[in-house]
Enzyme design. Structure first.
Site, PDB file in Angstrom:
ATOM      1  N   MET A 147      20.969 -38.664  18.662  1.00  0.00           N
ATOM      2  CA  MET A 147      22.022 -38.996  20.064  1.00  0.00           C
ATOM      3  C   MET A 147      21.691 -39.614  21.579  1.00  0.00           C
ATOM      4  O   MET A 147      22.176 -38.553  22.403  1.00  0.00           O
ATOM      5  CB  MET A 147      22.019 -37.279  20.416  1.00  0.00           C
ATOM      6  CG  MET A 147      23.091 -36.881  19.259  1.00  0.00           C
ATOM      7  SD  MET A 147      23.193 -35.135  19.432  1.00  0.00           S
ATOM      8  CE  MET A 147      21.702 -34.181  18.996  1.00  0.00           C
ATOM      9  N   ASP A 152      31.353 -32.760   7.335  1.00  0.00           N
ATOM     10  CA  ASP A 152      31.012 -33.864   8.823  1.00  0.00           C
ATOM     11  C   ASP A 152      30.978 -34.924   8.480  1.00  0.00           C
ATOM     12  O   ASP A 152      30.579 -35.694   7.392  1.00  0.00           O
ATOM     13  CB  ASP A 152      29.216 -32.885   8.870  1.00  0.00           C
ATOM     14  CG  ASP A 152      29.659 -32.441   9.531  1.00  0.00           C
ATOM     15  OD1 ASP A 152      30.189 -31.527   9.982  1.00  0.00           O
ATOM     16  OD2 ASP A 152      28.321 -31.581  10.469  1.00  0.00           O
ATOM     17  N   LYS A 195      32.647 -33.848  13.500  1.00  0.00           N
ATOM     18  CA  LYS A 195      33.037 -34.200  15.271  1.00  0.00           C
ATOM     19  C   LYS A 195      32.356 -35.740  15.799  1.00  0.00           C
ATOM     20  O   LYS A 195      31.430 -36.445  16.096  1.00  0.00           O
ATOM     21  CB  LYS A 195      32.051 -33.289  15.705  1.00  0.00           C
ATOM     22  CG  LYS A 195      32.012 -31.151  15.562  1.00  0.00           C
ATOM     23  CD  LYS A 195      31.354 -30.965  17.028  1.00  0.00           C
ATOM     24  CE  LYS A 195      31.891 -29.442  16.250  1.00  0.00           C
ATOM     25  NZ  LYS A 195      30.883 -28.654  15.382  1.00  0.00           N
TER      26      LYS A 195
HETATM   27  C1  SAM Z   1      23.896 -33.877  15.320  1.00  0.00           C
HETATM   28  S1  SAM Z   1      22.682 -34.905  15.455  1.00  0.00           S
HETATM   29  C2  SAM Z   1      22.786 -34.080  13.559  1.00  0.00           C
HETATM   30  C3  SAM Z   1      21.270 -34.188  13.003  1.00  0.00           C
HETATM   31  C4  SAM Z   1      21.210 -34.183  11.610  1.00  0.00           C
HETATM   32  N1  SAM Z   1      21.373 -32.596  11.237  1.00  0.00           N
HETATM   33  C5  SAM Z   1      19.788 -35.385  10.634  1.00  0.00           C
HETATM   34  O1  SAM Z   1      19.009 -33.765  10.581  1.00  0.00           O
HETATM   35  O2  SAM Z   1      19.462 -36.584  10.837  1.00  0.00           O
HETATM   36  C6  SAM Z   1      23.476 -36.342  14.814  1.00  0.00           C
HETATM   37  C7  SAM Z   1      22.150 -37.364  15.144  1.00  0.00           C
HETATM   38  O3  SAM Z   1      21.493 -37.823  14.079  1.00  0.00           O
HETATM   39  C8  SAM Z   1      20.490 -39.032  14.630  1.00  0.00           C
HETATM   40  N2  SAM Z   1      21.216 -40.085  12.288  1.00  0.00           N
HETATM   41  C9  SAM Z   1      22.674 -39.227  11.748  1.00  0.00           C
HETATM   42  N3  SAM Z   1      22.261 -39.937  10.835  1.00  0.00           N
HETATM   43  C10 SAM Z   1      22.096 -40.707  10.589  1.00  0.00           C
HETATM   44  C11 SAM Z   1      22.405 -42.195  10.019  1.00  0.00           C
HETATM   45  N4  SAM Z   1      22.380 -42.259   9.244  1.00  0.00           N
HETATM   46  N5  SAM Z   1      21.347 -43.049  10.682  1.00  0.00           N
HETATM   47  C12 SAM Z   1      20.962 -43.181  12.388  1.00  0.00           C
HETATM   48  N6  SAM Z   1      20.994 -41.892  13.032  1.00  0.00           N
HETATM   49  C13 SAM Z   1      21.845 -40.884  11.894  1.00  0.00           C
HETATM   50  C14 SAM Z   1      21.940 -39.633  15.309  1.00  0.00           C
HETATM   51  O4  SAM Z   1      20.814 -39.465  16.021  1.00  0.00           O
HETATM   52  C15 SAM Z   1      23.027 -38.562  15.046  1.00  0.00           C
HETATM   53  O5  SAM Z   1      23.611 -39.168  16.746  1.00  0.00           O
END
Ligand code: SAM
Length: 249
Positions: A167, A30, A52
């Site tokens: 998100m 991803d 995505k």
């Molecule tokens: C589809 S969700 C997936 C979350 C992921 N499975 C987790 O446990 O971190 C995606 C969201 O996670 C957050 N996110 C993921 N990685 C990030 C990062 N490196 N910095 C800030 N927000 C992050 C943001 O809110 C982003 O829109």
């Protein structure tokens, strides 16, 4: 194998996750996975990018499931490498079920979720004795007013928990309004941590009242983790911890 990659820094991939990635024949990744680890793979490893991108390139979930099943059935050692933890807004269970229904066994290697690590990397604890007893991790994708919203924002606002939004960039003003209207103080600190764990990591601070009045803090962009609650003040710098006497021993 379904591997949680942590928030983006390959150093925050677990030891077990790293071993799995480096032993794979196929790595299906991803956008928010720790992509830097791909440089360490043998050139013979097939890397399938199934990113995505919000409002951008999109790989349908069924196509991702097919890639996983096809490669595994061809006898390949397949690693599905996701950002954060695969079971936190990660569709990990959908992919696991699709594999199992096709007769492919799946091992889960959990990951460090951005919901906790993002704030932590900016010096924000999601709980703190004497301040807050817990936290709620909520998707802001379908925020207040969205017909897909199933969250009781007023109940969340009144829970006295730290609110951690994933998100939630686009809907932040609507969420701040709902939380404020439900009784949280206008001066409640808010911290938005962007690109947590990447060299581009940065954060912005605000308050609920400012966001309702002026909109989201200037420069806010996805991916971001937003923390709403007293602990978000730690993003501005250290706070003296005035612990009640009974908590100091
Ligand atoms: C589809 S969700 C997936 C979350 C992921 N499975 C987790 O446990 O971190 C995606 C969201 O996670 C957050 N996110 C993921 N990685 C990030 C990062 N490196 N910095 C800030 N927000 C992050 C943001 O809110 C982003 O829109």
């Amino acid at each position: 194998m379904l591997v949680g990659g942590g928030p983006g820094d390959p150093g925050l991939l677990t030891v077990r996750g790293r071993q799995a990635v480096l032993a794979a024949d196929v790595v299906v990744v991803d956008r928010l996975a720790p992509l830097a680890i791909l440089a360490e793979l043998d050139p013979s490893v097939e890397v399938v990018d199934v990113a995505k991108i919000p409002r951008g390139r999109y790989t349908p979930q069924a196509q991702i499931n097919d890639v996983l099943v096809d490669r595994a059935k061809a006898g390949k050692n397949v690693v599905r490498l996701k950002g954060g933890d695969p079971f936190v807004f990660g569709r990990g269970m959908e992919e696991l079920v699709a594999c199992e229904e096709a007769g492919v066994e799946v091992e889960v290697i959990p990951g460090v979720t951005s919901a906790v690590a993002g704030p932590g990397l900016a010096g924000v604890p999601v709980t703190q004795r004497g301040m807050v007893q817990g936290f709620a991790v909520v998707s802001g994708h379908a925020g207040p007013g969205d017909h897909r919203n199933t969250v009781d924002w007023a109940a969340l606002a009144q829970s006295n928990l730290t609110l951690v939004l994933l998100m939630g960039v686009e809907k932040l003003p609507a969420i701040a309004r709902a939380v404020l209207d439900a009784g949280r103080e206008a001066q409640t600190p808010v911290a938005c941590i962007m690109d947590a764990g990447l060299p581009s990591q940065r954060h912005l601070t605000s308050t609920l009242g400012e966001i309702v009045r002026d909109g989201a803090p200037a420069g806010l962009s996805a991916p971001a983790v937003t923390v709403i609650g007293d602990v978000a003040a730690f993003a501005r710098g250290r706070i003296h911890l005035d612990l009640p006497a009974e908590l100091t021993h």
